[in-house]
Enzyme design. Structure first.
Site, mmCIF file in Angstrom:
data_model
loop_
_atom_site.group_PDB
_atom_site.id
_atom_site.type_symbol
_atom_site.label_atom_id
_atom_site.label_comp_id
_atom_site.label_asym_id
_atom_site.label_seq_id
_atom_site.Cartn_x
_atom_site.Cartn_y
_atom_site.Cartn_z
ATOM 1 N N ASP A 147 0.818 -1.225 0.000
ATOM 2 C CA ASP A 147 0.000 0.000 0.000
ATOM 3 C C ASP A 147 0.848 1.269 0.000
ATOM 4 O O ASP A 147 0.389 2.326 0.434
ATOM 5 C CB ASP A 147 -0.957 0.033 1.210
ATOM 6 C CG ASP A 147 -1.938 -1.126 1.190
ATOM 7 O OD1 ASP A 147 -2.252 -1.612 0.094
ATOM 8 O OD2 ASP A 147 -2.380 -1.540 2.272
ATOM 9 N N ASP A 148 2.063 1.150 -0.495
ATOM 10 C CA ASP A 148 2.952 2.312 -0.432
ATOM 11 C C ASP A 148 3.400 2.791 -1.815
ATOM 12 O O ASP A 148 4.230 3.677 -1.936
ATOM 13 C CB ASP A 148 4.174 1.963 0.433
ATOM 14 C CG ASP A 148 4.923 3.209 0.855
ATOM 15 O OD1 ASP A 148 4.257 4.197 1.213
ATOM 16 O OD2 ASP A 148 6.173 3.202 0.797
#
Lengths: 284, 284, 284, 284
Positions: free
Chosen positions: D228-229
């Site tokens: 999720d980065d």
């Protein structure tokens, strides 16, 4: 979700309405799940939506109506009683474009719309395959200038046979006759592809493009005799820029239309919409 | 921020426009900071905003205009040249309500609006104290049915004396004469408290309330002869509910009005607005 | 606007709460203006905000409390009673940036915020002139690493002297001590310039820029011991693009911050905020 | 729509880039349709997206690359050339939830997404019928803790066989291995059901509900090794209230997810996304 009853009320504003209703409900064992009461100060009207759990509630439908009727009469209420467990029957009318229809069918399938969908009627055959893939009977009822009355007679026959409660015009590009509309008051929901009252009538995206607006909108509303003039249920908008040509407006607009229409249908099915004075209260 | 030049162009779409302009700029040492080119396909028009750093650029204003003119003529361009270091003079017209005026003055104070503000004119005296607290001369020019021509003459005298570039109608509730408007084409910006073209004219919040819309809006636009019909610069909306009475709409609307107006003023000052065919391109 | 009483309640969900309250109110002649009841299903909690017209209501404050107490006790209610005619006293704490302060002062002036504003305290003197122009006493209380306790003692002295109900941190860039915070539970409102819980702590616009988010936000919340972790009251966002550098985020963010903070203050003053389990219910 | 070429560029900012490119294009007869040039001031980077009509353009792909290469090298450009007539191949990975998949398939069908869709892969069979109704081969590749490597080998075999350009994770609830991710840099797009960086990881709607945020969001992003980065492509939010329980957040979130993901896919296919420094420029 508990099985619940919902009461929608409006009446002249007076003391004792909430106490009267909540007292009656409590006396028969109701547990109130949600309630919302408001006013229109200008018109001196009181609005209420109250929902209670039927678990442990002592009155069946007949008994409740018998008990409630005197109270309603004493306050001059207009009221509507509904049950979450009773699934309304919804008919969908469609033309060629299928984005709203698909959206409704998918939401229905995954449980967002608590209704039965006994029929889809199209003045073109384009949506037949889609209806079939969701297992819903499709009726092809062509409409042209010469056969409106006949086409509406066929539609009405279907609506009656299936005891349809709500008719959803999912980009159904035909104008219904006043007789048809009068037959289903506050029971026909349309989506218009503009931010009403701006750009009513035909080709609203072209008109919006010509005018140079910076946001385009969509509006769901009850259908009345006057075109695009019925009580508004929901509206939303999206930003456009000079880079957007008419076909971009059409594309962006599709996303608005389906969301705005499906919200209206859901709120109708959840008995959240109260109609008065040419507009709506939507209890959230 | 570097000192920069900005060129706004529109012309019939043809090959070689970008190459011609960027070649000329490069030949004289320009470093392009931003550029944006688009088209209106329907009208066959080309739009461009190009901004370059003046550091190291070899041409002064006169020299650039001399060099650029033949290119512009060969492409039949309409163009406007501006410099970030030249602060336009802005006059603000106001009536009683001061939320837009205050918003503009504060933004000006903290550097959001790169302009001079030589004068505020009010048809009422209400804003005098506010103008004073920001050190800006306030002129009380009452307007009534009988003295419009005289009032406008006084306004024009002030505008000329201060070489005003832009007139901002910050909830100035008077209709300007066609002669006044014609004198300042695309140089008068108004904010109308509705989502135009819906609810043009008087009392738009009342009209919105009556119609039962679910969003209210505000619109900033250039003033033209036709009331509320000039090219739209910016619009925004906010959601309302049945709990909002007219005075709530007025309150929510104030927040829209000041934002929508101040954006239009800022974009004007940054030379982002191109006007054509009754609408605007806003380069972002 | 009528003079009204407002009751905020939360308690374990049980049958009879609405009937009990509305029955009591009706027995003493109350006309209910608005009421809203909801639940947190997970926690089995019932929430209510009810507002009634005091015109014709038979009980004064003491009498109402006496009558209501047994009912409240029987349902194990946590409750708060307020009157629209009683204006809370609000203190505003500020540092250098004044956009939130100005916004609050203007809204107060035009009647959007029904409160008294006995004092503004700043750890810098920047806001002194602005406070003065609105006629509000300004107290310069410098804060540095060595004098926090002393500064807070001066602040508390002022707050006590003016019987302040609500402390608004209008971009007050100091962290308050746990002791200070504990003294004013749910009575300190802060605005943080990010969409919490993202980018808590220092320099959120820089962090947002680094991360490359496509929207930036602002959050108003009650202050608790844990930094930026108190119950959220309101949030809003605005779109940014790759054209926006950090200073553009700061500029766009200012518009969010003032709106988000002023909504929180207004809702507090209208007794719309109920606090439980680390979050808020905002009755609209 | 004309057949066009699109060039995406970033490089250190220097004089002459625009002139160099537009001069080269003009010399070979290009008509520029859109162009957008911007900078990251902090990093001293120049960005450009330029699109030109191939009608009348003298260079084929090989010739253009040969002509352009020296210019690109002289400015140290990173660049990507694409053609609107070349339809990328897109693979869709899915688990149980089908709202994003359906949305993509419908948009593809009506022409919003200019790509081929040679395959859908699911770790569950739920989406098989939907894939079939749109005539797209569905591959059931179960994934569990013990067989990740084997499952990814099967996926890679399919991706290679169909020369897939872009992998869309349409609520595919599996974490891909670093090796898999490294194989497709900036070629895997995911949708996460929160407003990142808030609520990364599992069960974001539950976390949002617990925290009491007032808006929920969704984020589409490129997949990188860190969960999720990756670089964010698009985000959007919707307002929630205390009336919304977790299942309401899930329902409202579905509408966000599909819109946010489909925008990312469309922009990818239109070659609007430029990736640098862990974030994206999206040319609009």
């Amino acid at each position: 979700m508990p099985s619940s009853a919902i009461l929608l009320i409006h009446c002249p504003d007076r003391r004792g309405i909430v106490a009267g209703i909540s007292g009656l409900l409590y006396a028969h064992g109701a547990n109130i799940l949600h309630a919302d009461e408001d006013q229109d100060n200008d018109l001196g009207l009181f609005f209420m939506r109250i929902e209670w759990d039927l678990e442990g509630f002592a009155l069946d439908d007949t008994a409740f109506r018998r008990e409630f009727q005197p109270l309603a009469a004493s306050f001059d209420m207009r009221w509507k009683l509904a049950y979450s467990a009773v699934r309304p029957a919804v008919a969908i009318f469609v033309s060629r474009a299928q984005h709203c229809l698909l959206d409704l069918l998918y939401r229905h399938e995954i449980g967002e719309l608590a209704c039965d969908t006994p029929l889809i009627a199209g003045n073109h055959v384009d949506a037949q395959a889609l209806a079939g893939s969701y297992g819903i009977p499709f009726h092809h009822i062509p409409v042209d200038a010469g056969n409106t009355a006949e086409a509406e007679a066929r539609q009405i026959e279907l609506l009656e046979r299936h005891a349809v409660d709500l008719i959803v015009l999912a980009r159904y590009m035909q104008v219904l006759s006043p007789e048809f509309v009068a037959r289903y008051p506050q029971r026909i929901v349309n989506v218009h592809h503009s931010f009403l009252p701006a750009f009513s009538g035909a080709r609203p995206y072209h008109a919006a493009y010509q005018r140079g607006v910076k946001l385009i909108g969509a509006t769901s509303h009850f259908v009345t005799e006057a075109l695009d003039d019925g009580p508004i249920i929901e509206q939303d908008v999206v930003r456009i820029s000079h880079r957007d040509q008419v076909h971009d407006l059409v594309q962006k607009g599709r996303d608005l239309e389906r969301v705005v229409l499906s919200r209206a249908v859901r709120w109708y099915l959840e008995h959240r919409i109260l109609h008065y004075a040419g507009k709506t209260v939507v209890f959230d």
